[in-house]
Scaffold this motif. Structure first.
Motif, PDB file in Angstrom:
ATOM      1  N   UNK A   1       0.822  -1.217   0.000  1.00  0.00           N
ATOM      2  CA  UNK A   1       0.000   0.000   0.000  1.00  0.00           C
ATOM      3  C   UNK A   1       0.850   1.259   0.000  1.00  0.00           C
ATOM      4  N   UNK A   2       2.025   1.197  -0.620  1.00  0.00           N
ATOM      5  CA  UNK A   2       2.920   2.364  -0.638  1.00  0.00           C
ATOM      6  C   UNK A   2       2.553   3.314  -1.771  1.00  0.00           C
ATOM      7  N   UNK A   3       2.942   4.576  -1.638  1.00  0.00           N
ATOM      8  CA  UNK A   3       2.783   5.536  -2.739  1.00  0.00           C
ATOM      9  C   UNK A   3       3.809   5.169  -3.803  1.00  0.00           C
ATOM     10  N   UNK A   4       3.339   4.967  -5.009  1.00  0.00           N
ATOM     11  CA  UNK A   4       4.223   4.451  -6.063  1.00  0.00           C
ATOM     12  C   UNK A   4       4.907   5.590  -6.810  1.00  0.00           C
ATOM     13  N   UNK A   5       6.099   5.949  -6.346  1.00  0.00           N
ATOM     14  CA  UNK A   5       6.915   6.913  -7.105  1.00  0.00           C
ATOM     15  C   UNK A   5       8.007   6.149  -7.857  1.00  0.00           C
ATOM     16  N   UNK A   6       7.722   4.864  -8.124  1.00  0.00           N
ATOM     17  CA  UNK A   6       8.678   4.024  -8.854  1.00  0.00           C
ATOM     18  C   UNK A   6       8.394   4.106 -10.354  1.00  0.00           C
TER      19      UNK A   6
ATOM     20  N   UNK B   1       9.992   1.298   1.014  1.00  0.00           N
ATOM     21  CA  UNK B   1       8.605   0.837   0.814  1.00  0.00           C
ATOM     22  C   UNK B   1       8.013   0.400   2.148  1.00  0.00           C
ATOM     23  N   UNK B   2       8.783  -0.401   2.881  1.00  0.00           N
ATOM     24  CA  UNK B   2       8.253  -0.997   4.115  1.00  0.00           C
ATOM     25  C   UNK B   2       8.100   0.021   5.245  1.00  0.00           C
ATOM     26  N   UNK B   3       9.092   0.913   5.392  1.00  0.00           N
ATOM     27  CA  UNK B   3       9.100   1.805   6.566  1.00  0.00           C
ATOM     28  C   UNK B   3       8.522   3.185   6.277  1.00  0.00           C
ATOM     29  N   UNK B   4       8.695   3.677   5.067  1.00  0.00           N
ATOM     30  CA  UNK B   4       8.164   5.015   4.747  1.00  0.00           C
ATOM     31  C   UNK B   4       6.852   4.910   3.962  1.00  0.00           C
ATOM     32  N   UNK B   5       6.630   3.791   3.275  1.00  0.00           N
ATOM     33  CA  UNK B   5       5.439   3.681   2.432  1.00  0.00           C
ATOM     34  C   UNK B   5       5.577   4.486   1.144  1.00  0.00           C
ATOM     35  N   UNK B   6       6.816   4.538   0.625  1.00  0.00           N
ATOM     36  CA  UNK B   6       7.071   5.229  -0.646  1.00  0.00           C
ATOM     37  C   UNK B   6       7.940   4.317  -1.502  1.00  0.00           C
TER      38      UNK B   6
ATOM     39  N   UNK C   1       1.773  14.110   0.388  1.00  0.00           N
ATOM     40  CA  UNK C   1       1.659  12.951   1.279  1.00  0.00           C
ATOM     41  C   UNK C   1       2.970  12.156   1.288  1.00  0.00           C
ATOM     42  N   UNK C   2       3.543  11.952   0.094  1.00  0.00           N
ATOM     43  CA  UNK C   2       4.829  11.243   0.006  1.00  0.00           C
ATOM     44  C   UNK C   2       5.903  12.024   0.749  1.00  0.00           C
ATOM     45  N   UNK C   3       5.885  13.345   0.593  1.00  0.00           N
ATOM     46  CA  UNK C   3       6.884  14.197   1.262  1.00  0.00           C
ATOM     47  C   UNK C   3       6.771  14.031   2.778  1.00  0.00           C
ATOM     48  N   UNK C   4       5.530  14.063   3.299  1.00  0.00           N
ATOM     49  CA  UNK C   4       5.320  13.883   4.743  1.00  0.00           C
ATOM     50  C   UNK C   4       5.885  12.548   5.211  1.00  0.00           C
ATOM     51  N   UNK C   5       5.582  11.501   4.456  1.00  0.00           N
ATOM     52  CA  UNK C   5       6.061  10.163   4.828  1.00  0.00           C
ATOM     53  C   UNK C   5       7.593  10.109   4.856  1.00  0.00           C
ATOM     54  N   UNK C   6       8.220  10.767   3.862  1.00  0.00           N
ATOM     55  CA  UNK C   6       9.684  10.732   3.784  1.00  0.00           C
ATOM     56  C   UNK C   6      10.305  11.532   4.928  1.00  0.00           C
TER      57      UNK C   6
END
Ligand code: GLN
Length: 383
Positions: A26-31, A336-341, A372-377
């Motif tokens: 369920x990570x944000x996919x910036x891949x 992916x596992x710890x930040x969800x990105x 949202x990705x920025x917050x997670x990072x």
């Protein structure tokens, strides 16, 4: 069980692999580089209208006439380039098929193909599929092209060089001088330029210069682009090839046997977009990408990543040494596992993965998702 030797060196696409990992967590996919925002209404309505009008059977194998004609008009309008839609254009299933068809049509087993490193994932396997040998030339991020280094890669077996500007994954936009240097080398050695310009309209520090517009280069340049990035329709699989008449004849044969043709109703829609979307569409898109770039690059820097902001395309390579000491695959997995990105490890784009401490972020996403990705990072980095 027997499998063909030509496949044995291939690994699964890391880009697509990271997309699967992102989905599992369920990570944000910036891949994988695909937009999460809608395509222009004009394009969607035109596709629906084409299907309603029963444009449902094969288009002409080398591309529907309205699309070839619209592309010729667009190349003239944007770059002053005269292209004959009857003899010099082929429409393919995405730029990916375009590059494979071009290499299969122009390169013999034993030929060498010069590829800048880092490269886009597909170029190496494409060259291997035709029995050619990729010759790598380093192109460090943020540094100008070293023409002497490039010259040393050219030899009697060099058939082609693959260029990608704006560049995935480095964000480099080749300058007029750099392109002139490449052009001179190709003319001296009788080498083709296979130029992937799929990000042609996503430029922050430009301009984007098609190498085919340089004096004497149209006759040895094969220009690949497509609708995916320009109109945010990566799943439509509409790619284009512009090449001199004799080369186009060979390319069309390969394309025909590989895929017959690209989706007919979608070709009609892309033709309409090329003809009818105003200039402001393209400048507005580049401006929106510039805001996304600045948002993500700012957050990454605050989080402790080091980077050079890209000049074009929609990726940024970020060094994570301040946040982890493991290899880039391990770091991307942990992110992916710890930040969800989700990101793509740079090792997917280079020949010596051991030294890489960088991952690629794609920012072809709406600003709220990037926020949202920025917050997670930032949380991951403890900032
Ligand atoms: N070009 C995009 C990228 O580099 C998508 C690649 C793909 O999965 N075809 O991420």
């Amino acid at each position: 069980m027997h499998t063909a030797k030509r496949t044995h060196g291939f690994t699964e696409s890391v880009i697509r692999g990271m997309t699967r990992l992102a989905n599992e967590h369920g990570a944000i996919n910036l891949a994988q580089g695909f937009p999460n925002f809608p395509a222009p209404d004009l394009l969607k309505e035109a596709a629906i209208a084409a299907i309603r009008a029963d444009v449902n059977q094969y288009a002409i194998t080398w591309g529907a006439k309205p699309l070839r004609e619209a592309l010729a008009r667009k190349m003239q309008a944007f770059y002053g380039l005269a292209v004959d839609p009857e003899t010099e254009i082929t429409v393919t299933c995405g730029a990916t098929e375009a590059m494979a068809s071009v290499l299969l049509a122009l390169v013999d087993p034993g030929d060498e193909v010069v590829v800048f490193e880092p490269w886009y994932e597909n170029y190496g396997p494409d060259a291997v599929l035709c029995g050619a040998r990729p010759v790598h030339v380093p192109l460090p991020v943020g540094e100008p092209l070293d023409l002497d280094r490039l010259a040393r890669a050219f030899g009697p077996r060099t058939r082609a060089i693959i260029l990608n500007t704006p560049n995935n994954p480095t964000g480099k936009v080749f300058t007029a001088d750099e392109l002139a240097g490449i052009a001179a080398l190709c003319q001296r050695h009788g080498v083709y330029v296979l130029t992937d310009e799929i990000y042609e309209h996503i430029v922050y520090e430009g301009p984007h210069i098609p190498i085919a517009t340089l004096p004497g280069m149209a006759e040895r340049t094969i220009t690949i682009s497509g609708a995916s990035k320009t109109y945010a329709v990566t799943g439509w699989r509409i790619g284009t090839i512009i090449a001199p008449r004799e080369l186009t004849a060979a390319i069309r044969k390969v394309h025909d046997f590989l895929t017959v043709g690209a989706p007919a109703p979608l070709q009609e829609a892309v033709a309409k977009a090329m003809d009818e979307l105003p200039r402001e569409y393209y400048t507005g898109m580049a401006d929106a990408y510039r805001r996304r770039r600045d948002l993500l690059c700012g957050a990454l820097t605050t989080a402790g990543f080091r980077l050079v902001p890209p000049q074009g395309a929609y990726y940024v390579l970020a060094d994570y040494s301040a946040l982890g000491s493991e290899g880039d695959v391990a770091f991307a997995t942990r992110l992916v596992q710890e930040a969800g990105v989700a990101t793509v490890p740079l090792s997917s784009f280079i020949s010596d993965p051991s030294a890489s401490r960088r991952v690629r972020f794609a920012f072809c996403k709406t600003e709220d998702l990037l926020e949202e990705a920025a917050q997670r990072l930032l949380t991951f980095a403890g900032r």
